[in-house]
Design an enzyme around this catalytic site. Structure first.
Site, mmCIF file in Angstrom:
data_model
loop_
_atom_site.group_PDB
_atom_site.id
_atom_site.type_symbol
_atom_site.label_atom_id
_atom_site.label_comp_id
_atom_site.label_asym_id
_atom_site.label_seq_id
_atom_site.Cartn_x
_atom_site.Cartn_y
_atom_site.Cartn_z
ATOM 1 N N SER A 287 0.858 -1.188 0.000
ATOM 2 C CA SER A 287 0.000 0.000 0.000
ATOM 3 C C SER A 287 0.896 1.240 0.000
ATOM 4 C CB SER A 287 -0.844 -0.001 1.268
ATOM 5 O OG SER A 287 -1.399 1.278 1.496
ATOM 6 N N SER A 288 0.368 2.339 -0.522
ATOM 7 C CA SER A 288 1.156 3.579 -0.516
ATOM 8 C C SER A 288 1.352 4.129 0.897
ATOM 9 C CB SER A 288 0.501 4.636 -1.403
ATOM 10 O OG SER A 288 -0.815 4.900 -0.969
ATOM 11 N N CYS A 289 0.611 3.606 1.893
ATOM 12 C CA CYS A 289 0.781 4.114 3.259
ATOM 13 C C CYS A 289 2.047 3.583 3.938
ATOM 14 C CB CYS A 289 -0.440 3.847 4.108
ATOM 15 S SG CYS A 289 -0.615 2.136 4.554
ATOM 16 N N TYR B 124 -1.112 -0.757 10.185
ATOM 17 C CA TYR B 124 -1.281 -1.407 8.878
ATOM 18 C C TYR B 124 0.008 -1.277 8.052
ATOM 19 C CZ TYR B 124 -3.382 -2.155 4.220
ATOM 20 O OH TYR B 124 -3.686 -2.596 2.962
ATOM 21 N N LYS C 35 2.473 -4.180 6.462
ATOM 22 C CA LYS C 35 2.798 -4.261 5.029
ATOM 23 C C LYS C 35 4.314 -4.180 4.805
ATOM 24 C CE LYS C 35 -1.188 -4.815 3.068
ATOM 25 N NZ LYS C 35 -1.475 -6.034 2.286
ATOM 26 N N HIS D 4 -13.067 3.433 2.720
ATOM 27 C CA HIS D 4 -12.195 4.514 2.265
ATOM 28 C C HIS D 4 -13.051 5.673 1.742
ATOM 29 C CE1 HIS D 4 -9.372 1.077 2.100
ATOM 30 N NE2 HIS D 4 -8.525 1.984 2.534
HETATM 31 O O1 GFB Z 1 -9.638 6.982 2.153
HETATM 32 P P1 GFB Z 1 -9.275 7.333 3.543
HETATM 33 O O2 GFB Z 1 -10.118 6.737 4.623
HETATM 34 O O3 GFB Z 1 -7.803 6.894 3.832
HETATM 35 O O4 GFB Z 1 -9.347 8.933 3.744
HETATM 36 P P2 GFB Z 1 -6.291 7.442 3.755
HETATM 37 C C1 GFB Z 1 -8.747 9.828 2.854
HETATM 38 C C2 GFB Z 1 -9.112 11.246 3.229
HETATM 39 O O5 GFB Z 1 -10.509 11.452 2.981
HETATM 40 C C3 GFB Z 1 -8.884 11.630 4.680
HETATM 41 C C4 GFB Z 1 -11.105 12.112 4.078
HETATM 42 O O6 GFB Z 1 -8.347 12.939 4.739
HETATM 43 C C5 GFB Z 1 -10.297 11.601 5.270
HETATM 44 O O7 GFB Z 1 -10.457 12.454 6.400
HETATM 45 N N1 GFB Z 1 -12.544 11.812 4.134
HETATM 46 C C6 GFB Z 1 -13.536 12.719 3.959
HETATM 47 C C7 GFB Z 1 -13.134 10.623 4.406
HETATM 48 N N2 GFB Z 1 -14.740 12.157 4.142
HETATM 49 C C8 GFB Z 1 -14.520 10.850 4.410
HETATM 50 C C9 GFB Z 1 -15.392 9.756 4.669
HETATM 51 O O8 GFB Z 1 -16.616 9.863 4.718
HETATM 52 N N3 GFB Z 1 -14.789 8.543 4.877
HETATM 53 C C10 GFB Z 1 -13.433 8.377 4.832
HETATM 54 N N4 GFB Z 1 -12.920 7.147 5.026
HETATM 55 N N5 GFB Z 1 -12.586 9.413 4.615
HETATM 56 C C11 GFB Z 1 -5.936 4.931 4.223
HETATM 57 C C12 GFB Z 1 -5.156 4.157 5.247
HETATM 58 O O9 GFB Z 1 -5.554 6.229 4.414
HETATM 59 O O10 GFB Z 1 -5.590 4.620 2.882
HETATM 60 C C13 GFB Z 1 -4.968 2.760 4.915
HETATM 61 O O11 GFB Z 1 -5.731 4.359 6.515
HETATM 62 C C14 GFB Z 1 -4.709 2.485 3.443
HETATM 63 O O12 GFB Z 1 -3.929 2.270 5.677
HETATM 64 C C15 GFB Z 1 -5.556 3.316 2.524
HETATM 65 O O13 GFB Z 1 -3.366 2.688 3.129
HETATM 66 C C16 GFB Z 1 -5.153 3.201 1.069
HETATM 67 O O14 GFB Z 1 -5.852 7.613 2.350
HETATM 68 O O15 GFB Z 1 -6.081 8.617 4.649
#
Ligand code: GFB
Length: 310
Positions: A108-110, A137, A141, A180
């Site tokens: 993952s890119s994280c 996570y 990875k 996500h």
């Molecule tokens: O996709 P996301 O949950 O993961 O959130 P990450 C990306 C951004 O979208 C964050 C915002 O800045 C969130 O605050 N966001 C806005 C929301 N509204 C929402 C919503 O309703 N739901 C969610 N989920 N986000 C994950 C990692 O990071 O990416 C994992 O936690 C993994 O480890 C994955 O690598 C690809 O991109 O921040």
């Protein structure tokens, strides 16, 4: 790879695994090996040992993992660390023991540091502290990558690792607590439109930037890597472009047809400020994304309407 090779796709019911199955089948691979979670728990070493001894796959794609969005990662670090370590340790070790010819591990890119240079080159791995919301996570990875590299260096195994950017598409998780961002916002915008709400709540500030790749594009990149890439060095898989969460939200609202007001919920974390992958290495192999973001969102919304919103 030969079309008759026995290919084990671990995690075939997930968004990534199911996209890999669609792609492999469309390319004529006819000997795909899959197991439902109820039949094979990849966290159970005895079960995995028995499975590999009996099935002897030629190729393994490790797409099984505990995954989730920013909130799930932040709330359940124990599960994200432990379950992923168990799954990957079992599969990678027993793939080696049963003389699997090639294994593709999906990271993952994280895995990259929170403040990595942008776009992020593969060499940024372990060059700085991680983003705290997904550290558990990411550590799992990184351990998977290092295990694949160790098998390659110590025993000559052809175990490769690809690092996909943020993914979306059919079979994504639309649960608002654990999904996500893209899936969450598609559902929120759809439900707001259906209820005729005038407001839509979005987490964080809208300022973070993310790169989004349709999972069918990831599947095509994985096939190319299985055919052409034999190095233990990690390789990024992305489209090379990013977008702010605010722009993404506006795009999703446009596709769905919701035109109310956006309310930014500052109590929710932003996560890493930017996560754009440097895809020079992948491009040098001749691969390029084929599904533009707007089309991909439209296709995913159609899938959501047909399969989830019903
Ligand atoms: O996709 P996301 O949950 O993961 O959130 P990450 C990306 C951004 O979208 C964050 C915002 O800045 C969130 O605050 N966001 C806005 C929301 N509204 C929402 C919503 O309703 N739901 C969610 N989920 N986000 C994950 C990692 O990071 O990416 C994992 O936690 C993994 O480890 C994955 O690598 C690809 O991109 O921040």
């Amino acid at each position: 790879m030969n079309k008759s090779d026995k290919i084990f796709v671990a995690g075939h019911r997930g968004m990534v695994g199911s996209a890999l199955i669609r792609r492999l089948e469309s390319e004529g691979f006819s000997n795909l090996l899959v197991r439902d979670r109820s039949k094979l728990d990849l966290r159970d070493e005895r079960a995995v040992t028995k499975f590999f001894a009996e099935q002897q796959p030629a190729v393994v794609i490790l797409a099984a993992a505990k995954v989730g969005g920013i909130k799930a990662n932040n709330d359940f670090p124990v599960e994200f660390l432990l379950e992923n370590l168990r799954i990957q340790n079992n599969v990678i070790h027993w793939a080696y023991e049963s003389r699997v010819r090639k294994l593709l591990f999906l990271g993952s890119s994280c895995i990259y540091p929170k403040f990595a240079p942008q776009p992020i080159p593969e060499t940024a791995l372990l060059s700085g502290p991680l983003e705290p919301t997904n550290e558990a996570y990411a550590i799992a990875k990184i351990a998977g990558i290092k295990l694949c590299q160790a098998y390659a260096r110590e025993y000559g195994a052809n175990f490769i690792s690809a690092m996909p950017t943020n993914l979306y598409g059919p079979n994504d998780n639309f649960d608002l607590e654990t999904s996500h961002v893209l899936a969450a916002l598609l559902r929120k915008a759809h439900e707001a439109k259906t209820r005729k709400d005038r407001k839509l709540i979005v987490w964080g500030s809208g300022k973070p930037r993310r790169e989004f790749l349709h999972v069918d594009d990831l599947a095509s990149a994985c096939l190319l890597l299985l055919e052409k890439y034999d190095s233990p060095e990690i390789i990024n898989v992305g489209c090379g472009e990013d977008i702010s969460i605010r722009e993404l939200t506006e795009l999703i609202c446009d596709v769905v047809g919701f035109d109310g007001e956006l309310i930014w919920d500052a109590t929710k974390p932003d996560g890493t400020p930017r996560k754009l992958l440097d895809v020079t290495k992948l491009r040098a192999l001749g691969w390029k994304q084929s599904i533009p973001l707007r089309d991909g969102i439209g296709r995913t919304y159609e899938w959501f309407l047909a399969n989830y919103a019903r």
